[in-house]
Design an enzyme around this catalytic site. Structure first.
Site, PDB file in Angstrom:
ATOM      1  CD  GLU A 194      -2.530  -1.681   0.071  1.00  0.00           C
ATOM      2  OE1 GLU A 194      -2.680  -0.875  -0.862  1.00  0.00           O
ATOM      3  OE2 GLU A 194      -2.912  -2.857  -0.003  1.00  0.00           O
ATOM      4  N   GLY A 195       1.964   1.224  -0.686  1.00  0.00           N
ATOM      5  CA  GLY A 195       2.830   2.398  -0.810  1.00  0.00           C
ATOM      6  C   GLY A 195       4.041   2.269   0.086  1.00  0.00           C
TER       7      GLY A 195
END
Length: 618
Positions: free
Chosen positions: A470-471
């Site tokens: 997620e990043g």
């Protein structure tokens, strides 16, 4: 473990955040603290009975593909059924769509129990985020056919962004979507396209826990010349179900051309399938009345329904990504908390060593519990400071979501912008420092810590993923320094500064906290000075060269603020638990906050030691 976790959640939820006061708002008027407690009780019970006993099982019995289907342990199926039946998938949704209309703060607190019990079995983070995106940006038909079955637990959801060759560089994705013949815009489920491409690292991308899987896929629509548009502005968003559905969300008996290409075998979160998916490779050709002929005239290409306008896909996807980033932060927090409570229990029972007296150690004395050793107390206190501080941050962010939804217009807008600034911290800080807590939990266990006889090594492995998915850490740092602290002329940063100043002002009136108040004010001034220095000449290359140290300093300052605010609530109460919170706050200010000077120095001076390192010099 459960008792300590519940006590921490209850304190933060009710005594610090005053979540019960939300019941005075129209949206939550049917609720009381008793209904909130009932939700927490249910989540705690399901997590205890259906999740925690199987955490080791799903780690050792990884998902496997038999050539036709992905096989998961029976315990995973039972856990999903229990979670779906609890209503937590739609906890914060309107009554009109079958929800409980609970505050998101309470939903987040309830989900914390599942993350602590077995993050690897998983709850509904991606499914709820997928459905929430469709409720915000999809048509009524798309909501009815896909989002509502997700809230009901019939369907589950994914987010399909990354590709094998592109990784986090979404501007380089190559999945393409072309209109599915004439009249493609008239499909009741939205403009219909055929997709071809590959998506990598897709969590929960293939399984049989639910009737269907709803993939939200980023792809590019080719231009008139057949070329894909460059950059992220050409990305569109598509709903690509594993199985095709009717407009009312019922399966229509045909599988979409979405195929599992392989399972990724991870160091942690092993109970959650992680997949490489092929879209439109022709394994499941789709050709039926009412559909176009496909890319090759024979049904090739996965059917996808466009969400919103072309070229706006990444903007829509950020709705889910930001929600997922806070969810990842909570997962990291609870893995840290699980390790902390396990090592605390171990330290209270493990006999080893003797106390150090004026004349050294007396071997004639019996061994003592290791919690009596100062260095073990240091490691336990560090874990407590990291994990309870991170839990407070995540619940504070959840409360901001409720302010966005139900606050007065000005308050809601402030909450929106403050959440924008805090989201990179809510994702990255627990991912780094609750991982460090897991490392300390292993250390407390000594040699037993790195064996599989104790759970702490699994907690560390599970948590190591959170700095990436997620990043990545670096992406969060670029987002913070390159965008969030500057957006809307820095108004979000000023809003955060106002809250920090208000907490410091209140703490100055409490003798035990006054020195911390001054340290916090000085730290925030240092962060602001470093921000100005980084952007002094407006050169992003120089400003962002040390974005990660900047984010570490920013995050530590935010956590110092959170701890000081929590300590103000604890200082007004008696009892060992509250004394422990005051001591954890003291630890953070004495041992952690001083670290920011080294981080900010390289930001302030725009140090190029790393940027100037020649490749051949490595």
């Amino acid at each position: 473990m459960a008792q300590g976790l519940r006590a921490a959640i209850d304190f933060l939820l009710y005594e610090w955040l005053q979540a019960q006061t939300l019941c005075s708002r129209a949206r939550y008027a049917d609720h009381t603290r008793e209904t909130f407690d009932a939700v927490l009780d249910t989540c705690e019970r399901i997590a205890r009975d259906k999740y925690a006993p199987f955490n080791r099982l799903v780690d050792t019995e990884e998902p496997r593909f038999d050539g036709e289907r992905v096989i998961l342990p029976a315990a995973t199926h039972e856990a999903w059924k229990a979670y779906a039946a609890s209503g937590m998938l739609s906890a914060a949704q309107d009554y009109a769509v079958g929800g409980m209309q609970l505050p998101y703060t309470v939903e987040a607190a309830g989900n914390a129990f599942f993350a602590a019990a077995s993050v690897s079995i998983g709850a509904g983070m991606l499914t709820v985020g997928n459905a929430n995106l469709l409720m915000a940006h999809g048509t009524e038909a798309q909501q009815r056919a896909f989002a509502l079955p997700e809230f009901a637990g019939r369907f589950s959801g994914t987010m399909c962004l990354s590709e094998p060759q592109a990784g986090s560089s979404l501007s380089d994705i190559a999945t393409r979507a072309v209109p599915d013949g004439e009249g493609y815009e008239a499909d009741p489920l939205g403009p219909r396209y055929r997709l071809r491409g590959n998506k990598m690292w897709i969590s929960a991308g293939e399984h049989e826990l639910t009737e269907n899987i709803v993939h939200l896929v980023l792809a590019k629509i080719p231009g008139p010349d057949g070329r894909l548009p460059p950059g992220v502005k050409g990305i569109s968003l598509f709903i690509v179900p594993k199985k095709l559905v009717t407009p009312d969300g019922q399966l229509c008996g045909q599988r979409n051309d979405v195929a599992l290409a392989g399972l990724n075998h991870k160091c942690g979160w092993r109970g959650t399938t992680n997949t490489l998916l092929n879209f439109g490779e022709g394994r499941y050709p789709v050709s039926a009345p009412g559909l176009g002929a496909g890319l090759d005239g024979q049904g090739a290409g996965a059917i996808g329904y466009r969400v919103g306008e072309p070229g706006q896909g990444l903007r829509y996807m950020f709705h889910m990504m930001n929600e997922a980033r806070i969810g990842v932060g909570m997962a990291a927090t609870m893995l840290g908390m699980a390790g902390y409570l396990a090592s605390l229990d171990y330290a209270r029972t493990r006999l080893q060593g003797r106390p150090l007296g004026p004349h050294g150690k007396d071997p004639a004395q019996p061994p003592v519990r290791i919690i009596e050793h100062a260095d073990v107390k240091r490691m336990l206190l560090a874990q407590k400071a990291y994990c309870e501080g991170a839990l407070a941050l995540e619940l504070y962010c959840a409360r901001l979501v409720d302010e966005q939804r139900t606050g007065e217009a000005a308050t809601a807008d402030d909450a929106r912008l403050l959440l924008e600034v805090l989201t990179p911290i809510a994702k990255s800080w627990p991912s780094e420092w609750c991982l460090e807590a897991n490392s300390l939990a292993i250390q407390v266990h000594g040699g037993y810590g790195y064996t599989r006889d104790f759970p702490v090594e699994q907690y560390w492995r599970d948590n190591r993923l959170n700095m990436i998915h997620e990043g990545t850490h670096g992406i969060q740092a670029l987002d913070l320094l390159g965008r969030k602290v500057l957006m809307e002329d820095g108004r979000g940063t000023r809003l955060l500064g106002e809250r920090i100043a208000a907490t410091a002002e209140r703490a100055r009136a409490v003798p035990a906290l006054a020195a911390h108040a001054e340290a916090l004010a000085a730290a925030w001034d240092a962060v602001l000075a470093a921000t100005r220095a980084a952007w002094a000449d407006g050169d992003p290359v120089a400003a962002l060269a040390n974005a990660v140290p900047y984010m570490q300093a920013f995050g530590h300052t935010v956590l110092a603020w959170i701890w000081l605010d929590v300590a103000l609530a604890a200082a007004a109460r008696d009892g060992a638990a509250h004394a422990g919170r005051l001591q954890a706050c003291r630890y953070f200010f004495h041992y952690e906050l001083p670290k920011i000077e080294a981080w900010l120095r390289v930001v302030r001076t725009r140090d190029r030691t790393c940027a100037d390192m020649a490749e051949e010099a490595f």
